[in-house]
Motif scaffolding. Structure first.
Motif, PDB file in Angstrom:
ATOM      1  N   ILE A  38       0.872  -1.173   0.000  1.00 41.95           N
ATOM      2  CA  ILE A  38       0.000   0.000   0.000  1.00 41.95           C
ATOM      3  C   ILE A  38       0.907   1.221   0.000  1.00 41.95           C
ATOM      4  CG2 ILE A  38      -2.036   1.051   1.038  1.00 41.95           C
ATOM      5  CD1 ILE A  38      -2.450  -1.906   0.686  1.00 41.95           C
ATOM      6  N   VAL A  39       0.670   2.165  -0.923  1.00 38.25           N
ATOM      7  CA  VAL A  39       1.543   3.330  -1.039  1.00 38.25           C
ATOM      8  C   VAL A  39       0.719   4.617  -1.013  1.00 38.25           C
ATOM      9  CG1 VAL A  39       3.256   2.031  -2.365  1.00 38.25           C
ATOM     10  CG2 VAL A  39       1.507   3.370  -3.572  1.00 38.25           C
ATOM     11  N   GLY A  40       1.380   5.682  -0.622  1.00 37.31           N
ATOM     12  CA  GLY A  40       0.752   6.995  -0.610  1.00 37.31           C
ATOM     13  C   GLY A  40       1.772   8.028  -0.174  1.00 37.31           C
ATOM     14  N   CYS A  41       1.320   9.264  -0.072  1.00 41.36           N
ATOM     15  CA  CYS A  41       2.175  10.358   0.387  1.00 41.36           C
ATOM     16  C   CYS A  41       1.454  11.104   1.512  1.00 41.36           C
ATOM     17  CB  CYS A  41       2.482  11.327  -0.747  1.00 41.36           C
ATOM     18  SG  CYS A  41       3.351  10.589  -2.148  1.00 41.36           S
ATOM     19  N   GLY A  42       2.207  11.554   2.498  1.00 38.33           N
ATOM     20  CA  GLY A  42       1.614  12.311   3.583  1.00 38.33           C
ATOM     21  C   GLY A  42       0.565  11.508   4.318  1.00 38.33           C
ATOM     22  N   THR A  43      -0.623  12.083   4.450  1.00 42.10           N
ATOM     23  CA  THR A  43      -1.728  11.402   5.129  1.00 42.10           C
ATOM     24  C   THR A  43      -1.985  10.030   4.531  1.00 42.10           C
ATOM     25  OG1 THR A  43      -2.857  13.399   5.895  1.00 42.10           O
ATOM     26  CG2 THR A  43      -4.238  11.490   5.450  1.00 42.10           C
ATOM     27  N   PHE A  46       0.257   7.372   5.897  1.00 36.40           N
ATOM     28  CA  PHE A  46      -0.087   6.911   7.242  1.00 36.40           C
ATOM     29  C   PHE A  46      -1.309   5.997   7.217  1.00 36.40           C
ATOM     30  CE2 PHE A  46       2.016  11.075   8.614  1.00 36.40           C
ATOM     31  CZ  PHE A  46       3.256  10.458   8.710  1.00 36.40           C
ATOM     32  N   MET A  47      -2.269   6.279   6.341  1.00 37.73           N
ATOM     33  CA  MET A  47      -3.396   5.361   6.172  1.00 37.73           C
ATOM     34  C   MET A  47      -2.909   4.020   5.631  1.00 37.73           C
ATOM     35  SD  MET A  47      -6.060   7.004   7.287  1.00 37.73           S
ATOM     36  CE  MET A  47      -4.872   7.662   8.484  1.00 37.73           C
ATOM     37  N   ALA A  48      -1.917   4.073   4.745  1.00 37.66           N
ATOM     38  CA  ALA A  48      -1.340   2.832   4.215  1.00 37.66           C
ATOM     39  C   ALA A  48      -0.736   1.994   5.336  1.00 37.66           C
ATOM     40  CB  ALA A  48      -0.284   3.165   3.163  1.00 37.66           C
ATOM     41  N   GLU A  62       0.831 -11.169   3.423  1.00 31.78           N
ATOM     42  CA  GLU A  62       1.904 -10.220   3.711  1.00 31.78           C
ATOM     43  C   GLU A  62       1.603  -8.885   3.047  1.00 31.78           C
ATOM     44  OE1 GLU A  62       6.760  -9.840   3.160  1.00 31.78           O
ATOM     45  OE2 GLU A  62       5.737 -11.762   2.794  1.00 31.78           O
ATOM     46  N   THR A  63       1.687  -7.815   3.832  1.00 37.89           N
ATOM     47  CA  THR A  63       1.313  -6.485   3.346  1.00 37.89           C
ATOM     48  C   THR A  63       2.290  -5.459   3.880  1.00 37.89           C
ATOM     49  OG1 THR A  63      -0.997  -7.220   3.594  1.00 37.89           O
ATOM     50  CG2 THR A  63      -0.617  -4.901   3.012  1.00 37.89           C
ATOM     51  N   ASP A  64       2.834  -4.657   2.997  1.00 37.95           N
ATOM     52  CA  ASP A  64       3.780  -3.608   3.369  1.00 37.95           C
ATOM     53  C   ASP A  64       3.187  -2.235   3.051  1.00 37.95           C
ATOM     54  OD1 ASP A  64       5.829  -5.441   4.140  1.00 37.95           O
ATOM     55  OD2 ASP A  64       6.328  -5.724   2.023  1.00 37.95           O
ATOM     56  N   ALA A  65       3.728  -1.209   3.700  1.00 40.32           N
ATOM     57  CA  ALA A  65       3.334   0.173   3.429  1.00 40.32           C
ATOM     58  C   ALA A  65       4.584   0.988   3.132  1.00 40.32           C
ATOM     59  CB  ALA A  65       2.588   0.760   4.616  1.00 40.32           C
ATOM     60  N   PHE A  66       4.489   1.839   2.111  1.00 38.54           N
ATOM     61  CA  PHE A  66       5.624   2.676   1.735  1.00 38.54           C
ATOM     62  C   PHE A  66       5.140   4.068   1.348  1.00 38.54           C
ATOM     63  CE2 PHE A  66       6.814  -1.652   0.385  1.00 38.54           C
ATOM     64  CZ  PHE A  66       7.978  -1.831   1.122  1.00 38.54           C
ATOM     65  N   ALA A  67       5.968   5.064   1.644  1.00 46.47           N
ATOM     66  CA  ALA A  67       5.811   6.329   0.950  1.00 46.47           C
ATOM     67  C   ALA A  67       6.065   6.047  -0.530  1.00 46.47           C
ATOM     68  CB  ALA A  67       6.809   7.351   1.480  1.00 46.47           C
ATOM     69  N   ALA A  68       5.256   6.643  -1.402  1.00 44.13           N
ATOM     70  CA  ALA A  68       5.368   6.318  -2.833  1.00 44.13           C
ATOM     71  C   ALA A  68       6.779   6.532  -3.366  1.00 44.13           C
ATOM     72  CB  ALA A  68       4.365   7.152  -3.629  1.00 44.13           C
ATOM     73  N   THR A 142     -12.300   7.690   5.071  1.00 40.32           N
ATOM     74  CA  THR A 142     -13.263   6.942   4.263  1.00 40.32           C
ATOM     75  C   THR A 142     -12.562   5.857   3.463  1.00 40.32           C
ATOM     76  OG1 THR A 142     -14.734   8.868   4.136  1.00 40.32           O
ATOM     77  CG2 THR A 142     -15.046   7.138   2.499  1.00 40.32           C
ATOM     78  N   ALA A 143     -11.394   6.174   2.901  1.00 34.48           N
ATOM     79  CA  ALA A 143     -10.611   5.147   2.197  1.00 34.48           C
ATOM     80  C   ALA A 143     -10.219   4.022   3.148  1.00 34.48           C
ATOM     81  CB  ALA A 143      -9.378   5.782   1.570  1.00 34.48           C
ATOM     82  N   LEU A 144      -9.814   4.387   4.361  1.00 35.28           N
ATOM     83  CA  LEU A 144      -9.460   3.370   5.341  1.00 35.28           C
ATOM     84  C   LEU A 144     -10.680   2.538   5.716  1.00 35.28           C
ATOM     85  CD1 LEU A 144      -7.566   1.957   7.254  1.00 35.28           C
ATOM     86  CD2 LEU A 144      -7.750   3.888   8.824  1.00 35.28           C
ATOM     87  N   THR A 145     -11.833   3.175   5.853  1.00 34.26           N
ATOM     88  CA  THR A 145     -13.053   2.441   6.171  1.00 34.26           C
ATOM     89  C   THR A 145     -13.413   1.459   5.060  1.00 34.26           C
ATOM     90  OG1 THR A 145     -13.919   4.214   7.562  1.00 34.26           O
ATOM     91  CG2 THR A 145     -15.523   2.670   6.656  1.00 34.26           C
ATOM     92  N   LEU A 146     -13.277   1.889   3.808  1.00 43.95           N
ATOM     93  CA  LEU A 146     -13.542   0.989   2.683  1.00 43.95           C
ATOM     94  C   LEU A 146     -12.679  -0.264   2.789  1.00 43.95           C
ATOM     95  CD1 LEU A 146     -14.767   0.602  -0.293  1.00 43.95           C
ATOM     96  CD2 LEU A 146     -12.552   1.484  -1.041  1.00 43.95           C
TER      97      LEU A 146
END
Length: 296
Positions: A38-43, A46-48, A62-68, A142-146
Motif C-alpha cells: 500500500i503506497v501513498g504520500c503524507g496522510t 499513514f493510512m497505508a 503479507e502487506t507492506d506500506a511505503f511512501a510512494a 473513508t478510504a481506510l473504512t472501505l
C-alpha cells in the motif's frame, strides 16, 4: 465554519457509504493470499500503514506500506494499492507509471477527472469524500473504512463512536497544551502518525507519534505539565500511570481508534482557532504536491 470543519463532521455518513460499497469493489481490491504493498504520500502514507497492519492482522497475506517515493522496485508483489485523494500527486503517478504492465495496481482516489484514472489498472473513486480543504480528513478515513470493511474489520460501532467524537467536548485543558504526543499499537500506529500530522498542518503544533511501547525508550523525557499524551487503542499496562506521574495530561483512547482520529482532527482545528490560525490555509502547503519537471 471552515472547509475542514465542515468536511470532518461528515465522516460518519461517508464511512457508512464506503462500508456499504466495499463488496461492490471486491474485484479490484486485494484478494486473500496476495502479497500487497500500500503506497501513498503524507496522510495517505499513514493510512497505508494502518491498512497494512490490519490486513496482516486479519491473516489475509503479507502487506507492506511505503511512501510512494520509497517503494522498493526490486521487491515482488501481486498488487499495489495507491491512495491518492487528488489523483495528481507526482510521486504516486511516477510510481504507477513505472509499475504499468509489471504489477497489478489499484488506485483509490476522490477525483475521477485526474491522471490517476489512466495510470492505474483499476480505480475506486470515492468522490463523495472529496474535499476542498488542504488538510485531509474525510477522504483518508473513508478510504481506510472501505479497506477495513473489505477486510471484515469494520463495524457499525465505529460510525457510532465517530458521532460521539463529534458531539462530546474535548478533554478539559487539552487545547492549552503546548506539546502533543500520539501513541498507537499495531494498526493504530498509522493513526497516531496521522494525528500528529493533522496537528502540525492545521495548528503548527509541536507533535510526535510513536508505537506505544517505544514511548518509554526516550520520548517520555520531553513530557511535562504542558504535554498531552494521547493513546489510540488499548494502552500498555502501567503506561497511563507513568505518564500521569510526569504531570502530563493523559488521554485515553476510549472510542474506536478511527473515531479517536476524528477527535484529534477536532483538536487540531480547536488549537488553530485558539492560536488565531486558519486551518484552511496551512503554512507552506498545497492540496496536492505536483513537482515541476519531475520525471514521468
Amino acid at each position: 465554519m471552515t472547509h475542514v470543519e465542515d468536511e470532518l463532521t461528515s465522516q460518519p455518513e461517508c464511512w457508512t457509504r464506503a462500508a456499504a460499497e466495499a463488496e461492490g469493489h471486491r474485484g479490484v481490491l486485494p484478494e486473500p493470499g496476495e502479497r500487497v504493498a500500500i503506497v501513498g504520500c503524507g496522510t495517505s502514507y499513514f493510512m497505508a500503514q494502518s491498512v497494512a497492519a490490519l490486513r496482516e492482522g486479519a491473516g489475509q497475506g503479507e502487506t507492506d506500506a511505503f511512501a510512494a517515493s520509497e517503494f522498493p522496485q526490486g521487491r515482488p508483489y501481486d498488487r499495489i494499492v495507491a491512495l491518492t485523494r487528488s489523483g495528481t500527486t507526482t510521486e504516486v503517478l511516477h510510481l504507477l507509471g513505472q509499475l504499468k504492465g509489471r504489477i497489478r495496481t489499484t488506485a483509490i482516489t476522490a477525483d475521477p477527472h485526474t491522471p490517476v484514472m489512466a495510470a492505474a489498472d483499476d480505480v475506486v473513486v470515492l468522490d463523495y469524500a472529496d474535499e476542498r480543504s488542504v488538510v485531509q480528513t474525510r477522504f483518508a478515513t473513508t478510504a481506510l473504512t472501505l479497506l477495513r470493511a473489505h477486510l471484515g474489520r469494520h463495524t457499525q460501532a465505529a460510525v457510532t463512536d465517530a458521532r460521539t467524537a463529534l458531539a462530546d467536548p474535548l478533554p478539559q485543558g487539552l487545547v492549552d497544551c503546548t506539546q502533543f504526543t500520539f501513541l498507537g499499537r499495531g494498526w493504530t500506529v498509522g493513526l497516531a502518525n496521522e494525528a500528529g500530522l493533522k496537528m502540525r498542518e492545521a495548528s503548527l503544533s509541536w507533535t510526535e507519534a510513536y508505537p506505544a511501547m517505544e514511548y518509554r525508550h526516550g520520548p517520555i523525557s520531553i513530557t511535562t505539565r504542558s504535554t498531552a499524551t494521547w493513546m489510540f487503542g488499548e494502552a500498555p499496562e502501567g503506561l497511563a500511570e507513568q505518564v500521569r506521574g510526569t504531570g502530563a495530561l493523559w488521554v485515553d483512547g476510549v472510542l474506536d481508534p478511527l473515531a479517536e482520529l476524528v477527535r484529534a482532527q477536532r483538536l487540531a482545528v480547536a488549537v488553530a482557532a485558539a492560536r488565531g490560525l486558519d486551518p484552511d490555509r496551512p503554512r507552506h502547503l498545497t492540496r496536492s504536491v505536483i513537482l515541476a519537471g519531475a520525471q514521468e
